[in-house]
Scaffold this motif. Sequence first.
Motif, PDB file in Angstrom:
ATOM      1  N   ARG A 201       0.205  -7.869  -4.492  1.00 42.26           N
ATOM      2  CA  ARG A 201      -0.546  -8.359  -3.126  1.00 42.26           C
ATOM      3  C   ARG A 201      -0.325  -9.947  -3.118  1.00 42.26           C
ATOM      4  NH1 ARG A 201      -4.869 -10.359  -1.545  1.00 42.26           N
ATOM      5  NH2 ARG A 201      -5.946 -10.029  -3.343  1.00 42.26           N
TER       6      ARG A 201
ATOM      7  N   SER B 233      -1.232  -3.866  -8.514  1.00 42.89           N
ATOM      8  CA  SER B 233      -1.383  -3.816  -7.075  1.00 42.89           C
ATOM      9  C   SER B 233      -1.966  -5.485  -6.394  1.00 42.89           C
ATOM     10  CB  SER B 233      -2.385  -2.984  -6.425  1.00 42.89           C
ATOM     11  OG  SER B 233      -1.910  -1.430  -6.620  1.00 42.89           O
ATOM     12  N   GLU B 234      -2.704  -5.939  -7.364  1.00 41.38           N
ATOM     13  CA  GLU B 234      -3.113  -7.273  -7.247  1.00 41.38           C
ATOM     14  C   GLU B 234      -2.016  -8.179  -7.223  1.00 41.38           C
ATOM     15  OE1 GLU B 234      -5.556 -10.484  -6.129  1.00 41.38           O
ATOM     16  OE2 GLU B 234      -5.902  -8.288  -5.800  1.00 41.38           O
TER      17      GLU B 234
END
Length: 157
Positions: free
Chosen positions: A61, A57-58
């Motif tokens: 993102r 997810s990081e």
Amino acid sequence: MRVFAVLLVGFAVEVTALVAAYGAWGLLPTLGLLLLGGVVGSVLLRREGARAVAAFSEAVRTRRAPHQEVADGVLIAAAAFLIILPGFVSDVVGLVLLFPPARRVLSRRIARRAEERERAMVLNVRYGQHPMAGGVVVDGDVVEVRPESSSDRPELT
């Protein structure tokens, strides 16, 4: 055929390890160790799986390619499969895959091997060898040949 051979050898090793453990410790300690390996593996699996999802997810993102995160996720799934299988050897291999340094080393080896295979395929295609056919690709045209009818032939007398 290789996969079948690896599975067959793995099965033989697992059965041998289980028989040896049963012979050395008896039934209850052997079953207890199998259950303990499954419980410890599932706890580590949950923790490492959550870390891998957070890292993925990081990466998404921050808009960078999540290559390492995807590789970690695949290796964690493989570790889960190995831990679920009953046996000591598969549990040990699965637990090793749950440790990040081992995953990093293995994912680099897999990536390097994939790059070598890709490079070989590109060279084969570039120099006229088709990777699937295993032979040389020849460019050509299709020409239709129609058989002569009997009225077109001159008669022999």
